[in-house]
Design an enzyme around this catalytic site. Structure first.
Site, PDB file in Angstrom:
ATOM      1  N   HIS A  64      20.717  -6.387  -2.002  1.00 28.93           N
ATOM      2  CA  HIS A  64      20.771  -5.047  -1.413  1.00 28.93           C
ATOM      3  C   HIS A  64      20.173  -5.084  -0.006  1.00 28.93           C
ATOM      4  CE1 HIS A  64      16.747  -5.298  -3.028  1.00 28.93           C
ATOM      5  NE2 HIS A  64      16.387  -4.152  -2.492  1.00 28.93           N
ATOM      6  N   HIS A  66      17.692  -3.741   1.589  1.00 30.51           N
ATOM      7  CA  HIS A  66      16.303  -3.491   1.970  1.00 30.51           C
ATOM      8  C   HIS A  66      15.817  -4.655   2.829  1.00 30.51           C
ATOM      9  CE1 HIS A  66      15.071  -0.299  -1.218  1.00 30.51           C
ATOM     10  NE2 HIS A  66      15.465   0.241  -0.092  1.00 30.51           N
ATOM     11  N   ASP A  68      13.151  -6.426   3.064  1.00 28.85           N
ATOM     12  CA  ASP A  68      12.512  -7.622   2.498  1.00 28.85           C
ATOM     13  C   ASP A  68      13.551  -8.631   1.987  1.00 28.85           C
ATOM     14  OD1 ASP A  68      12.914  -5.561   0.631  1.00 28.85           O
ATOM     15  OD2 ASP A  68      11.493  -6.387  -0.811  1.00 28.85           O
ATOM     16  N   HIS A  69      14.791  -8.177   1.805  1.00 30.21           N
ATOM     17  CA  HIS A  69      15.846  -9.069   1.303  1.00 30.21           C
ATOM     18  C   HIS A  69      16.843  -9.487   2.386  1.00 30.21           C
ATOM     19  CE1 HIS A  69      14.745  -8.210  -2.968  1.00 30.21           C
ATOM     20  NE2 HIS A  69      14.183  -7.185  -2.352  1.00 30.21           N
ATOM     21  N   HIS A 140      19.080   1.036  -7.951  1.00 27.76           N
ATOM     22  CA  HIS A 140      17.930   0.940  -7.051  1.00 27.76           C
ATOM     23  C   HIS A 140      18.014   2.087  -6.058  1.00 27.76           C
ATOM     24  CE1 HIS A 140      14.539  -1.003  -5.318  1.00 27.76           C
ATOM     25  NE2 HIS A 140      15.139  -1.468  -4.255  1.00 27.76           N
ATOM     26  N   ASP A 208      15.633  -6.131  -7.193  1.00 28.11           N
ATOM     27  CA  ASP A 208      15.179  -4.747  -7.309  1.00 28.11           C
ATOM     28  C   ASP A 208      16.103  -3.837  -8.117  1.00 28.11           C
ATOM     29  OD1 ASP A 208      13.784  -6.185  -5.472  1.00 28.11           O
ATOM     30  OD2 ASP A 208      13.666  -4.608  -3.962  1.00 28.11           O
ATOM     31  N   HIS A 266       8.882 -11.344  -6.988  1.00 24.84           N
ATOM     32  CA  HIS A 266       8.878 -10.030  -6.345  1.00 24.84           C
ATOM     33  C   HIS A 266       7.770  -9.134  -6.915  1.00 24.84           C
ATOM     34  CE1 HIS A 266      10.458  -6.186  -4.777  1.00 24.84           C
ATOM     35  NE2 HIS A 266      11.230  -6.869  -3.979  1.00 24.84           N
TER      36      HIS A 266
HETATM   37 ZN   LIG Z   1      12.532  -5.891  -2.612  1.00 21.31          ZN
HETATM   38 ZN   LIG Z   2      14.581  -2.942  -2.713  1.00 16.74          ZN
END
Ligand SMILES: [Zn+2]
Ligand SMILES: [Zn+2]
Length: 300
Positions: A64, A66, A68-69, A140, A208, A266
């Site tokens: 996804h 976000h 952090d990814h 999510h 997530d 995570h």
């Molecule tokens: Zn994440």
């Molecule tokens: Zn996320």
């Protein structure tokens, strides 16, 4: 089918990285395939630390959008361009990934010297004679996919079953494998009733997501399940609010899905000092659980 699957944990942290845990990124290697799952900031440095060459990446699977990814993508793509990457790079993701990548190119410039194809995927989305990749929609804050890599086993004739049905060996068995059925002594037999599958291997990634009914069937039978465990059960309300899993939920998924090994990742930074709290909680429900460490390598 002697080739091994190698899984390198490039980043096992969550929103905020620290000296031990980088943002999420996992590299699955099988033969010439180097499949990167998520690309948090600093992923290309993690490649160097792991003594791996990012120029060998064949596909990128984004769970996804976000940060952090994904924040590692522009830098990684720039490095690939300047270091002579000339393959066609496939990027897969959930609904919306095409727009996000397009906007990223608008902001940072597109790839130079090589081609990128972006696909929004669900279900089985890529297949070779040896393996296939599948995606399942998760729940999510924004569209998110779980992924599986499945190494196909080989279909073997089950001699016990042949004896049971009084079937002799012969050409009809080749027909069974080719067509998926055969007629013997006037009776029709389906492939699955006379064979077993040997050597199938499955690695699944669930990042997530809120706990939901699609996870267990999707990861069912995995040899390795890499699963987020952002919270402990005492913060189940927070997990629900932010649409994440608790360690107990991850372990329940592994148990119900008859997974062989659960690797949790995570973790929220609130557990930085005590990650064993999360691990212990998961192990109460599913014993064969480990906590992923950056640069750890697992082969199967
Ligand atoms: Zn994440
Ligand atoms: Zn996320």
């Amino acid at each position: 089918m002697t080739e091994k699957i190698k899984l390198t944990f490039l980043g096992t942290g969550s929103m905020i990285p620290d000296e031990k845990r980088n943002h999420p990124a996992f590299l699955l290697t099988y033969g010439a395939e180097n499949i990167l799952v998520d690309c948090g900031e600093g992923t290309q440095i993690q490649f160097r630390k792991a003594k791996l060459n990012p120029g060998k990446i064949t596909r990128i699977l984004i769970t996804h959008w976000h940060g952090d990814h994904t924040f590692g993508l522009p830098g990684l793509l720039r490095t690939l361009a300047t270091s002579g990457y000339r393959k066609k790079l496939m990027i897969y993701g959930p609904t919306g990934i095409k727009r996000h990548i397009y906007e990223m190119f608008r902001a940072f410039g597109g790839p130079e010297g090589f081609q990128i194809e972006v696909k929004e995927v669900s279900g089985k989305f890529f297949e070779t004679k040896d393996f296939y990749l599948a995606a399942e929609k998760m729940i999510h804050v924004q569209p998110c996919n779980a992924y599986s890599f499945v190494l196909k086993g080989s279909t073997r004739i089950d001699k016990k079953k042949l004896r049971k049905f009084h079937i002799k060996s012969g050409k009809h068995l080749a027909h069974l494998k080719d067509k998926g059925y055969m007629v013997y002594d006037g009776k029709k037999y389906m492939l699955k009733n006379l064979t077993f599958n040997e050597g199938e291997k499955k690695v699944s990634f669930v990042l997530d997501t809120l706990f939901n009914g699609k996870i267990v069937p999707f990861v069912s039978g995995s040899d390795i399940l890499v699963c987020e465990s952002s919270f402990s059960s005492e913060h189940e309300k927070l997990a629900h609010e932010y649409k994440h899993l608790t360690a107990k939920q991850a372990a329940e998924i592994a148990k119900k899905g008859h997974v062989r090994k659960l690797v949790i990742t995570h973790l929220s930074q609130r557990y930085n000092q005590h990650p064993e709290k999360i691990l212990g909680e998961a192990r109460k429900t599913f014993k064969n659980t480990t906590l992923a460490r950056d640069l750890e390598v697992v082969s199967l």
